[in-house]
Enzyme design. Structure first.
Site, PDB file in Angstrom:
ATOM      1  N   SER A   1      23.389  24.580 -88.094  1.00  0.00           N
ATOM      2  CA  SER A   1      23.996  23.726 -88.840  1.00  0.00           C
ATOM      3  C   SER A   1      23.775  23.999 -90.242  1.00  0.00           C
ATOM      4  O   SER A   1      23.132  25.007 -90.710  1.00  0.00           O
ATOM      5  CB  SER A   1      23.578  22.078 -88.831  1.00  0.00           C
ATOM      6  OG  SER A   1      22.424  21.948 -89.622  1.00  0.00           O
TER       7      SER A   1
ATOM      8  N   GLY B   1       7.014  17.918 -93.129  1.00  0.00           N
ATOM      9  CA  GLY B   1       7.753  17.944 -91.885  1.00  0.00           C
ATOM     10  C   GLY B   1       9.149  18.786 -92.404  1.00  0.00           C
ATOM     11  O   GLY B   1       9.364  18.931 -93.416  1.00  0.00           O
TER      12      GLY B   1
ATOM     13  N   TRP C   1      10.897  15.560 -75.743  1.00  0.00           N
ATOM     14  CA  TRP C   1       9.617  16.377 -75.774  1.00  0.00           C
ATOM     15  C   TRP C   1       8.661  15.437 -76.218  1.00  0.00           C
ATOM     16  O   TRP C   1       7.686  15.222 -75.558  1.00  0.00           O
ATOM     17  CB  TRP C   1       9.597  17.442 -76.559  1.00  0.00           C
ATOM     18  CG  TRP C   1      10.485  18.760 -76.397  1.00  0.00           C
ATOM     19  CD1 TRP C   1      10.976  19.538 -77.121  1.00  0.00           C
ATOM     20  CD2 TRP C   1      10.687  19.357 -75.095  1.00  0.00           C
ATOM     21  NE1 TRP C   1      11.561  20.690 -76.407  1.00  0.00           N
ATOM     22  CE2 TRP C   1      11.218  20.476 -75.192  1.00  0.00           C
ATOM     23  CE3 TRP C   1      10.110  18.962 -73.599  1.00  0.00           C
ATOM     24  CZ2 TRP C   1      11.728  21.319 -74.062  1.00  0.00           C
ATOM     25  CZ3 TRP C   1      10.625  19.849 -72.548  1.00  0.00           C
ATOM     26  CH2 TRP C   1      11.373  20.945 -72.999  1.00  0.00           C
TER      27      TRP C   1
ATOM     28  N   ARG D   1      16.251  16.778 -78.501  1.00  0.00           N
ATOM     29  CA  ARG D   1      15.147  17.372 -77.439  1.00  0.00           C
ATOM     30  C   ARG D   1      13.823  17.329 -78.240  1.00  0.00           C
ATOM     31  O   ARG D   1      13.031  16.993 -77.229  1.00  0.00           O
ATOM     32  CB  ARG D   1      15.339  19.047 -77.255  1.00  0.00           C
ATOM     33  CG  ARG D   1      14.910  19.448 -76.000  1.00  0.00           C
ATOM     34  CD  ARG D   1      15.298  20.433 -75.096  1.00  0.00           C
ATOM     35  NE  ARG D   1      15.349  21.591 -76.198  1.00  0.00           N
ATOM     36  CZ  ARG D   1      16.654  22.023 -76.417  1.00  0.00           C
ATOM     37  NH1 ARG D   1      17.746  21.459 -76.351  1.00  0.00           N
ATOM     38  NH2 ARG D   1      16.534  23.229 -77.077  1.00  0.00           N
TER      39      ARG D   1
ATOM     40  N   ASP E   1       4.014  29.001 -76.015  1.00  0.00           N
ATOM     41  CA  ASP E   1       4.593  28.491 -75.023  1.00  0.00           C
ATOM     42  C   ASP E   1       4.058  28.824 -73.485  1.00  0.00           C
ATOM     43  O   ASP E   1       4.976  29.003 -72.630  1.00  0.00           O
ATOM     44  CB  ASP E   1       6.061  28.686 -74.989  1.00  0.00           C
ATOM     45  CG  ASP E   1       6.882  27.946 -76.014  1.00  0.00           C
ATOM     46  OD1 ASP E   1       6.607  26.674 -76.045  1.00  0.00           O
ATOM     47  OD2 ASP E   1       8.149  28.293 -76.448  1.00  0.00           O
TER      48      ASP E   1
ATOM     49  N   THR F   1      12.850  20.806 -89.962  1.00  0.00           N
ATOM     50  CA  THR F   1      13.534  20.954 -88.690  1.00  0.00           C
ATOM     51  C   THR F   1      13.865  22.570 -88.414  1.00  0.00           C
ATOM     52  O   THR F   1      13.723  23.354 -89.497  1.00  0.00           O
ATOM     53  CB  THR F   1      14.775  20.090 -88.608  1.00  0.00           C
ATOM     54  OG1 THR F   1      15.145  20.322 -87.207  1.00  0.00           O
ATOM     55  CG2 THR F   1      15.870  20.877 -89.099  1.00  0.00           C
TER      56      THR F   1
ATOM     57  N   SER G   1      20.628  25.852 -79.061  1.00  0.00           N
ATOM     58  CA  SER G   1      20.387  25.893 -80.560  1.00  0.00           C
ATOM     59  C   SER G   1      21.549  25.870 -81.241  1.00  0.00           C
ATOM     60  O   SER G   1      22.268  26.883 -81.138  1.00  0.00           O
ATOM     61  CB  SER G   1      19.491  27.411 -80.546  1.00  0.00           C
ATOM     62  OG  SER G   1      19.142  27.656 -81.872  1.00  0.00           O
TER      63      SER G   1
ATOM     64  N   ASP H   1       7.454  20.209 -79.491  1.00  0.00           N
ATOM     65  CA  ASP H   1       7.699  20.689 -78.188  1.00  0.00           C
ATOM     66  C   ASP H   1       6.244  21.169 -77.463  1.00  0.00           C
ATOM     67  O   ASP H   1       6.283  21.021 -76.287  1.00  0.00           O
ATOM     68  CB  ASP H   1       8.463  22.049 -77.994  1.00  0.00           C
ATOM     69  CG  ASP H   1       9.768  22.117 -79.068  1.00  0.00           C
ATOM     70  OD1 ASP H   1       9.570  21.290 -80.062  1.00  0.00           O
ATOM     71  OD2 ASP H   1      10.482  22.711 -78.824  1.00  0.00           O
TER      72      ASP H   1
HETATM   73  N1  GLY Z   1      11.021  24.482 -77.155  1.00  0.00           N
HETATM   74  C1  GLY Z   1      12.206  25.135 -77.573  1.00  0.00           C
HETATM   75  C2  GLY Z   1      13.381  24.121 -77.422  1.00  0.00           C
HETATM   76  O1  GLY Z   1      13.483  23.064 -76.758  1.00  0.00           O
HETATM   77  O2  GLY Z   1      14.363  24.664 -77.605  1.00  0.00           O
END
Ligand code: GLY
Length: 387
Positions: A351, A218, A236, A232, A100, A220, A348, A160
């Site tokens: 689930s 893939g 992104w 999100r 990041d 999640t 965050s 992201d």
């Molecule tokens: N990049 C982490 C988030 O969007 O929570």
């Protein structure tokens, strides 16, 4: 109401919203100049933290956006203090063992450098770009998001990361060293080819085979379940495709942008602000993620620069409708309610089917506030990107 009949934000509302946001940032300076906003609020109030999370650049970005709006010297002085902290952070490798670097250094150090010529910001951001490219895997051609680089369970990228790559293009432009651009180009290509599904919904994360580099599967982390579209992540994707096109000019990214955007729009509830996962809509007892709305708006407002007049007008209208709803229904209007800017975001949400912890649900979050201000600034003037 049909989406085409939803109201757009007016010039006066943009002005009011930016004025309030700037005043709110100034009110926060005493507590948040030598420290930073936590990633998310608690009961709608942020607490200060040290400069050690992936999110701290957003608060500094708000300071710079507020400075652009007001030219208030107190904001410039605060932004400069924060840049010193970012230089110290990258020099001492404090919490930088992840991808990041763009989220951290673009809205803070590159912003300060572009706006005020701050050389410390430039030096810090080049070091951050150097740090980011250490996470590049030639086998698979991608930048690894998280964790130790030699573990198969970490051999993945996440959607992201598309927002981290402008840092590399900037480093290429500043230094002339093509390695930054080449790695960014390769990562974008790998990411876009794998995280976007046939129906233009998106994977949050995607794994590769460590030995061969072949795409594997893939998965999640923060979405509701593997096959759903985390709101999100989709946002992104929208902004990420717009930036990918800006820097590479690869025509196919325009079509992908259209598809990813259409999927997002088709899964919005009536007020155009998504629930935290696009699986959910009106009537579901689930939290929203207002930050996704603002991120998507920024992507739309970037992409319209590269589209024909008719398409640009229709995406701009959509952007102005979504941000109108964020302003009207989610933005803080009274500092007694919150020291943030936008309520009802979700960081965050655990689930039964995902792998994330549970925090920052139905709260403000730092990037939600930042991208709300960026969206408003983009509507107010011809904005020079921090990204
Ligand atoms: N990049 C982490 C988030 O969007 O929570």
């Amino acid at each position: 109401m049909l989406i085409e009949n939803m109201p757009v934000i007016t010039e006066e509302e943009v002005e009011q919203a930016l004025r309030f946001a700037t005043e709110q940032v100034v009110r926060n300076l005493p507590a948040f100049t030598h420290q930073f906003q936590k990633a998310y609020s608690e009961d709608n109030f942020y607490q200060p933290i040290e400069n050690n999370d992936w999110t701290t650049g957003f608060w500094t970005g708000e300071i710079w956006l507020a400075y652009e709006y007001s030219r208030d010297e107190r904001l410039k002085a605060a932004g400069e203090i924060q840049i010193e902290s970012f230089l110290n952070r990258i020099e001492n490798k404090i919490g930088v063992d992840h991808h990041d670097m763009g989220f951290l250094y673009s809205p803070s150090c590159i912003a300060g450098y572009k706006l005020t010529g701050n050389e410390m910001g430039k030096a810090a951001a080049v070091k951050a770009a150097d740090q980011l490219i250490t996470r590049y895997h030639p086998v698979g051609e991608f930048i690894q998001a998280w964790g130790a680089m030699d573990a198969p369970e970490n051999y993945r990228l996440i959607i992201d990361c598309l927002l981290n790559l402008p840092l590399l293009y900037w480093a290429f432009e500043e230094t002339g060293d093509t390695k930054y651009r080449d790695i960014a180009d390769k990562h974008i290509h790998t990411a876009i080819n794998n995280v976007i599904r046939e129906d233009y919904s998106t994977w949050h994360t995607f794994f590769f085979d460590m030995k061969t580099g072949e795409p594997d599967h893939g998965s999640t982390c923060q979405g509701y379940r593997d096959g759903s579209a985390w709101a999100r992540g989709q946002a992104w994707g929208i902004y990420g495709c717009a930036l990918a096109y800006k820097y590479t000019k690869r025509e196919e990214y325009i079509e992908i942008f259209r598809g990813v955007t259409q999927y997002f729009i088709d899964h919005l509830p009536k007020d155009l602000v998504p629930f935290w996962d696009l699986e959910f809509t009106d009537g579901d007892d689930q939290p929203r993620d207002s930050s996704s709305a603002s991120i998507a708006v920024c992507g739309l407002l970037e992409m319209i620069k590269y589209m024909n007049q008719e398409d640009a007008a229709s995406y701009k209208k959509l952007a102005m409708q979504i941000i109108k709803s964020v302003y009207q229904n989610y933005a803080v209007k009274d500092p007694k309610v919150s020291n943030g800017l936008v309520l009802h975001s979700t960081y965050s949400n655990h689930s039964p089917y995902n792998t994330c912890n549970h925090y920052g649900v139905d709260e403000c979050n730092s990037w939600g506030d930042y991208f709300y201000m960026e969206a408003l600034t983009r509507l107010q003037k011809d904005w020079v990107l921090y990204w």
